[in-house]
Design an enzyme around this catalytic site. Structure first.
Site, PDB file in Angstrom:
ATOM      1  N   ALA A  50      31.452  54.756  57.361  1.00  0.00           N
ATOM      2  CA  ALA A  50      31.918  56.146  57.433  1.00  0.00           C
ATOM      3  C   ALA A  50      31.384  56.966  56.271  1.00  0.00           C
ATOM      4  O   ALA A  50      31.249  56.464  55.150  1.00  0.00           O
ATOM      5  CB  ALA A  50      33.442  56.167  57.422  1.00  0.00           C
ATOM      6  N   GLY A  69      39.351  36.330  33.501  1.00  0.00           N
ATOM      7  CA  GLY A  69      40.393  37.134  34.148  1.00  0.00           C
ATOM      8  C   GLY A  69      41.023  36.326  35.272  1.00  0.00           C
ATOM      9  O   GLY A  69      40.882  35.095  35.324  1.00  0.00           O
ATOM     10  N   VAL A 105      33.906  39.429  36.324  1.00  0.00           N
ATOM     11  CA  VAL A 105      34.234  40.296  35.187  1.00  0.00           C
ATOM     12  C   VAL A 105      34.884  41.604  35.633  1.00  0.00           C
ATOM     13  O   VAL A 105      34.822  42.606  34.934  1.00  0.00           O
ATOM     14  CB  VAL A 105      32.973  40.602  34.336  1.00  0.00           C
ATOM     15  CG1 VAL A 105      32.439  39.339  33.691  1.00  0.00           C
ATOM     16  CG2 VAL A 105      31.901  41.275  35.175  1.00  0.00           C
ATOM     17  N   GLY A 106      35.505  41.595  36.777  1.00  0.00           N
ATOM     18  CA  GLY A 106      36.226  42.777  37.229  1.00  0.00           C
ATOM     19  C   GLY A 106      35.633  43.385  38.483  1.00  0.00           C
ATOM     20  O   GLY A 106      34.584  42.939  38.971  1.00  0.00           O
ATOM     21  N   HIS A 124      71.442  24.456  44.865  1.00  0.00           N
ATOM     22  CA  HIS A 124      70.973  23.366  44.010  1.00  0.00           C
ATOM     23  C   HIS A 124      70.532  22.207  44.878  1.00  0.00           C
ATOM     24  O   HIS A 124      71.189  21.917  45.864  1.00  0.00           O
ATOM     25  CB  HIS A 124      72.115  22.911  43.088  1.00  0.00           C
ATOM     26  CG  HIS A 124      71.741  21.775  42.196  1.00  0.00           C
ATOM     27  ND1 HIS A 124      70.880  21.923  41.133  1.00  0.00           N
ATOM     28  CD2 HIS A 124      72.092  20.463  42.227  1.00  0.00           C
ATOM     29  CE1 HIS A 124      70.728  20.755  40.536  1.00  0.00           C
ATOM     30  NE2 HIS A 124      71.447  19.851  41.187  1.00  0.00           N
TER      31      HIS A 124
HETATM   32  P1  NAD Z   1      39.616  40.957  35.444  1.00  0.00           P
HETATM   33  O1  NAD Z   1      39.475  42.358  35.031  1.00  0.00           O
HETATM   34  O2  NAD Z   1      40.957  40.385  35.735  1.00  0.00           O
HETATM   35  O3  NAD Z   1      38.947  39.993  34.353  1.00  0.00           O
HETATM   36  C1  NAD Z   1      37.607  40.100  33.956  1.00  0.00           C
HETATM   37  C2  NAD Z   1      37.434  39.443  32.593  1.00  0.00           C
HETATM   38  O4  NAD Z   1      36.043  39.360  32.311  1.00  0.00           O
HETATM   39  C3  NAD Z   1      38.074  40.220  31.457  1.00  0.00           C
HETATM   40  O5  NAD Z   1      38.959  39.375  30.758  1.00  0.00           O
HETATM   41  C4  NAD Z   1      36.868  40.643  30.600  1.00  0.00           C
HETATM   42  O6  NAD Z   1      37.146  40.680  29.228  1.00  0.00           O
HETATM   43  C5  NAD Z   1      35.849  39.570  30.920  1.00  0.00           C
HETATM   44  N1  NAD Z   1      34.441  39.954  30.694  1.00  0.00           N
HETATM   45  C6  NAD Z   1      33.832  41.121  30.996  1.00  0.00           C
HETATM   46  N2  NAD Z   1      32.515  41.069  30.673  1.00  0.00           N
HETATM   47  C7  NAD Z   1      32.273  39.839  30.149  1.00  0.00           C
HETATM   48  C8  NAD Z   1      31.118  39.162  29.638  1.00  0.00           C
HETATM   49  N3  NAD Z   1      29.899  39.733  29.612  1.00  0.00           N
HETATM   50  N4  NAD Z   1      31.264  37.897  29.188  1.00  0.00           N
HETATM   51  C9  NAD Z   1      32.466  37.286  29.220  1.00  0.00           C
HETATM   52  N5  NAD Z   1      33.579  37.873  29.691  1.00  0.00           N
HETATM   53  C10 NAD Z   1      33.498  39.126  30.166  1.00  0.00           C
HETATM   54  O7  NAD Z   1      38.643  40.821  36.712  1.00  0.00           O
HETATM   55  P2  NAD Z   1      38.547  39.743  37.892  1.00  0.00           P
HETATM   56  O8  NAD Z   1      39.133  38.442  37.489  1.00  0.00           O
HETATM   57  O9  NAD Z   1      37.115  39.791  38.330  1.00  0.00           O
HETATM   58  O10 NAD Z   1      39.446  40.365  39.029  1.00  0.00           O
HETATM   59  C11 NAD Z   1      39.096  41.632  39.610  1.00  0.00           C
HETATM   60  C12 NAD Z   1      40.351  42.412  39.952  1.00  0.00           C
HETATM   61  O11 NAD Z   1      41.059  41.816  41.013  1.00  0.00           O
HETATM   62  C13 NAD Z   1      41.304  42.503  38.772  1.00  0.00           C
HETATM   63  O12 NAD Z   1      41.766  43.828  38.664  1.00  0.00           O
HETATM   64  C14 NAD Z   1      42.418  41.575  39.140  1.00  0.00           C
HETATM   65  O13 NAD Z   1      43.653  41.988  38.609  1.00  0.00           O
HETATM   66  C15 NAD Z   1      42.408  41.622  40.661  1.00  0.00           C
HETATM   67  N6  NAD Z   1      42.884  40.344  41.215  1.00  0.00           N
HETATM   68  C16 NAD Z   1      44.211  40.062  41.241  1.00  0.00           C
HETATM   69  C17 NAD Z   1      44.640  38.816  41.703  1.00  0.00           C
HETATM   70  C18 NAD Z   1      46.076  38.459  41.714  1.00  0.00           C
HETATM   71  O14 NAD Z   1      46.896  39.296  41.402  1.00  0.00           O
HETATM   72  N7  NAD Z   1      46.430  37.205  42.029  1.00  0.00           N
HETATM   73  C19 NAD Z   1      43.727  37.865  42.125  1.00  0.00           C
HETATM   74  C20 NAD Z   1      42.403  38.185  42.063  1.00  0.00           C
HETATM   75  C21 NAD Z   1      41.991  39.410  41.596  1.00  0.00           C
END
Ligand code: NAD
Length: 482
Positions: free
Chosen positions: A115, A182, A269-270, A443
């Site tokens: 879209a 993360g 990494v996000g 329990h």
């Molecule tokens: P995240 O943001 O949770 O973690 C990414 C991590 O990568 C951070 O701690 C950061 O400091 C690190 N990082 C960044 N660049 C780096 C580098 N060059 N070298 C080393 N470390 C580096 O991201 P994610 O784990 O990819 O998750 C993505 C999104 O999805 C997040 O917002 C997360 O909350 C969400 N998610 C939630 C759940 C859940 O609630 N169960 C599950 C999966 C994902």
């Protein structure tokens, strides 16, 4: 070009968008749901659901390895990867098929294609070259996000996986480097470690799972290390080289360059929002400085006919937040006075042990002007947790010392991500510590830990000693009362 008309159109069929479309239909709106991929978005297709199928399977492998401790003698488990992948695919198919069934059953028209807005009241959907103009007085953008790529680590599906490839378990590499400590990195890294990979984590910040209770993080990292993994914090991944049949990831630890040899790299990494290509900017839809779509409390953007929900509308990036926002936006479009007004937004991390959080932490409670009281109860003292051989972890609750209002909870231990539902309900209903403490919990069950933690905050724990609080040092946090 064919033209179709609806009362409202949702773009993106993840847990935000598909829920919004159902809610619109329930409220009598003629609704359409547009997506270029399978229904269910990241969550159902390669995120929450398939990763949980893998985590459960990896936990089973782990339990089998430890079965001898309980007198069950089995050999080293072997994993048939094709079969495991087939199981995961079946899980995904069942869940995405369920979404299709629900949309159809509610009278939502599903349109397959990409879209792009052509005006504030119309989109063009390109389905394999066949274009359709879709007009409506209201649109909900729910296009989610996708993994961030960092310089030096281009996702190629071969040497460098994103979560999308990792969830497909193409192989169990002998040595895996996970970049990003993360949620995704820690969850999938744990899966691979349990399936037999030697995993090294690289996290740029001083702690993995930043923002999560350090005591819970310590348990998770201790378990990972016991499974032979290495965790480097304050270690930003800088690039990698491929040489002599292996890969070498470059980083710096405590100021010293380090190269980590491996066979596979996973970058987690996000996520970044999927905004580009939608044609939103020419319409004047405002973005936040971080590139998310700016929305009102009813998820309306700066263009009145366009709403935005889920990951694209900003953090936290959680499926259940997206679903709730989808309901609110649909209700707002249907003329209801729905706005974001929740108290409790739980989140769960499916590591080993699991960690789940809802409401305020002790520090956040203090910042919000409360004098927090903390109650803690260890799963090691809980009959059910000990009996199922998962006695690790704790339930921690935060309350207001004077009013005894429950403010938050961190659960770390067996089934913590399920247990957090009770804490979320309690918070949403404005419960006091006594409300939980006085509620009879069956329990022997795991939720008793939450009840005992609330009792502990009141100095009335039964299955733990209620130690008087030590006097507080200036600037120090309030110690737990149990
Ligand atoms: P995240 O943001 O949770 O973690 C990414 C991590 O990568 C951070 O701690 C950061 O400091 C690190 N990082 C960044 N660049 C780096 C580098 N060059 N070298 C080393 N470390 C580096 O991201 P994610 O784990 O990819 O998750 C993505 C999104 O999805 C997040 O917002 C997360 O909350 C969400 N998610 C939630 C759940 C859940 O609630 N169960 C599950 C999966 C994902």
């Amino acid at each position: 070009m064919a033209t179709k008309n609806f009362d409202a159109v949702v773009i993106g069929a993840g847990p935000g968008g598909y829920v919004a479309a159902i809610r619109l239909a329930q409220l009598g709106k003629k609704a359409a749901l547009v997506d270029r991929e399978e229904l269910g978005g990241v969550c159902l297709n390669w995120g929450c659901i398939p990763s949980k199928a893998l985590i459960a399977a990896a936990n089973l492998v782990d339990d089998i390895r430890r079965a001898g401790e309980r007198g069950i003698l089995v050999g080293e488990p072997r994993v048939d990867l094709d079969k495991l992948r087939g199981f995961k695919d079946e899980v995904v198919k069942k869940m995405t098929g369920g979404v299709g069934f629900l949309e159809k059953g509610n009278g939502v028209e599903v349109i397959k294609g990409t879209a792009r807005f052509v005006s504030a009241g119309a989109i063009e959907v390109d389905g394999d070259g066949e274009k359709t103009r879709v007009e409506a007085p209201a649109f909900i953008v729910a296009t989610g996000g996708r993994p961030i790529e960092i310089p030096g680590f281009k996702f190629d599906g071969k040497q460098v996986w994103s979560a999308r490839e990792a969830v497909d378990i193409p192989s169990v590499p002998k040595r895996l480097v996970v970049i990003g400590g993360g949620i995704i990195g820690m969850e999938l890294g744990t899966v691979y470690a349990k399936l037999g990979s030697q995993v090294t984590f690289l996290e740029a910040l001083p702690q993995v799972l930043t923002g999560v209770d350090p005591e819970a993080v310590r348990l998770v990292t201790r378990n990972l290390k016991a499974r032979g993994t290495t965790i480097h914090v304050s270690a930003r991944a800088q690039g990698y080289e491929s040489r002599r049949g292996e890969l070498a990831v470059k980083t710096e630890v405590e100021g010293k360059p380090l190269e980590i040899p491996c066979d596979q790299i996973l970058v987690a990494v996000g996520f970044r929002p999927t905004v580009e290509g939608l044609g939103l900017e020419p319409l004047g839809v405002k973005l936040t400085p971080r590139g998310f779509i700016e929305v009102s409390s009813a998820y309306r953007t700066s263009v009145p006919s366009i709403y935005a929900i889920g990951d694209i509308a900003g953090p936290p990036l959680l499926a259940h937040k997206a679903s709730k926002e989808g309901e609110i936006a649909a209700e707002a479009i249907a003329g209801k006075k729905s706005v974001r007004d929740w108290v409790a937004l739980p989140s769960g991390i499916f590591t080993d042990p699991e960690i789940a959080v809802v409401g305020l932490s002790e520090e956040e409670a203090r910042q919000a002007g409360h004098d927090p009281v903390v109650g803690k109860f260890g799963f090691g003292a809980l009959g059910r947790a000990v009996a199922i051989a998962h006695p690790e972890g704790f339930a921690k609750v935060i309350g207001d010392r004077t009013s005894k209002l429950l403010l938050g909870a961190t659960l770390c231990g067996p089934d913590a991500c399920d247990l957090v539902a009770e804490a979320a309900l309690a918070l949403e209903m404005g419960a006091y510590l006594e409300d939980v403490a006085l509620t009879i919990h069956a329990h022997p069950t795991l939720p008793e830990a939450f009840m005992e933690a609330c009792k502990a905050a009141l100095g009335e724990a039964i299955h733990a000693l209620n130690r008087p609080e030590r006097p507080r040092r200036a600037g120090a946090g309030a110690p737990a009362s149990a």
